[in-house]
Design a protein around this motif. Structure first.
Motif: not given
Lengths: 149, 175
Positions: A113-122
């Motif tokens: 989930i944290a990974l997906a959030n980082v990609l979305a944030e980028i």
């Protein structure tokens, strides 16, 4: 680069002994004294040939998530976008490559989930699409980057 | 494998690497307030259970003169991916090999390998050797040479940039 440095680079990429006197064990195997070996490794670190000496952890088995991501960045924005992407502490390393997808970086996060959030944030910060290429299988190899004469 | 608090503390302690001295595990043990035998047996467990992939020098390819870095991607039929991937990983010049998900309509490739070499000319010859040897000539493929590498803190330490604070959750790793 001298013979000692080559021997160290070619023999210490894996399998470092886990015992009370590891450099002594290696020294006997490679035919050097322990002092020479320890000083040699310190020299390689000082020269910047080794980025780290120790364990390479398996992110997934430790509960973390890792993926490779890529973006097609307009060339005139490349450096600015690189700064944005690299400012995320979850971005491990980032390469400019010669393709329409010209920015490739590894993301390490505490979980999926944290990974997906980082990609979305980028993607949100840069206004660019971020493609995600999760690993399905790793084919392991012995480490064998040979340092020739 | 269930990680104990000791494992987590040990992992955190080793993030920046091992002390380069005659008794490195004793130094670590001292810092953690446990015995040297305790450190050694915990490390043995981490290695046996695959939580440590390898233990030794992490090389800085560019500093060693390995300036050419090619990411080679192939679209191979899924049932053949494992055999080809394993064969690729055995080639002396391949430094990493992965199967990854395709992205429909954008990126048809599912097999990735990295080749680090001194120059592009040599790496191109190695790629020709690989495609011939593994019979990949007819498979869709692409070679992406790196132009620049942005060094990152996480990359430098080869570990997830988690701080001691959030290590309670117990995540760590490397690229």
């Amino acid at each position: 680069m001298d013979q000692l440095e080559r021997d160290l680079l070619n023999n210490l990429q894996g399998g470092f002994p886990i015992c009370a006197h590891p450099f002594q064990v290696l020294a006997e195997r490679l035919g050097y004294s322990e002092d020479v070996l320890i000083e040699g490794v310190q020299q390689l670190i000082a020269k910047g040939y080794i980025s780290r000496f120790g364990p390479l952890f398996n992110t997934e088995k430790l509960g973390g998530a890792v993926s490779l991501a890529a973006m097609a960045v307009p060339p005139e924005r490349f450096d600015a976008v690189a700064d944005q992407v690299n400012s995320f502490e979850e971005v491990a390393h980032n390469y400019e490559r010669d393709d329409r997808l010209n920015m490739w970086f590894v993301v390490l996060a505490s979980d999926e989930i944290a990974l997906a959030n980082v990609l979305a944030e980028i993607s949100r910060e840069t206004g660019l699409e971020v493609l995600n290429f999760p690993k399905e299988q790793e084919y392991f190899l012995e480490l064998k980057l040979e340092v020739p004469e | 494998m269930e990680l104990t608090e000791l494992h987590h503390r040990l992992i955190e302690q080793l993030r920046n690497g091992l002390p380069i001295c005659p008794h490195p595990y004793a130094v670590i043990a001292n810092t953690l307030g446990i015995t040297e035998e305790g450190v050694i047996s915990a490390l043995d467990q981490l290695i046996e259970n695959g939580l440590i992939n390898r233990f030794g020098m992490i090389l800085h390819h560019r500093a060693l003169g390995y300036q050419a870095n090619a990411m080679c991607v192939f679209d191979v039929p899924d049932p053949m991916a494992a055999d080809i991937g394993r064969a690729m990983a055995r080639l002396p010049y391949v430094t990493l090999c992965y199967r990854r998900e395709r992205v429909a309509g954008v990126w048809p490739f599912n097999l990735y390998c990295m080749i680090h070499g001194r120059d592009k000319h040599t790496v191109r010859a190695q790629i020709r050797h690989m495609t011939a040897r593994l019979d990949l000539c007819d498979m869709p493929q692409k070679v992406l040479f790196s132009k620049r590498c942005f060094a990152q803190r996480a990359g430098k330490y080869g570990a997830v940039p988690f701080t001691a604070k959030n290590m309670a959750g117990g995540q760590h790793g490397s690229a």
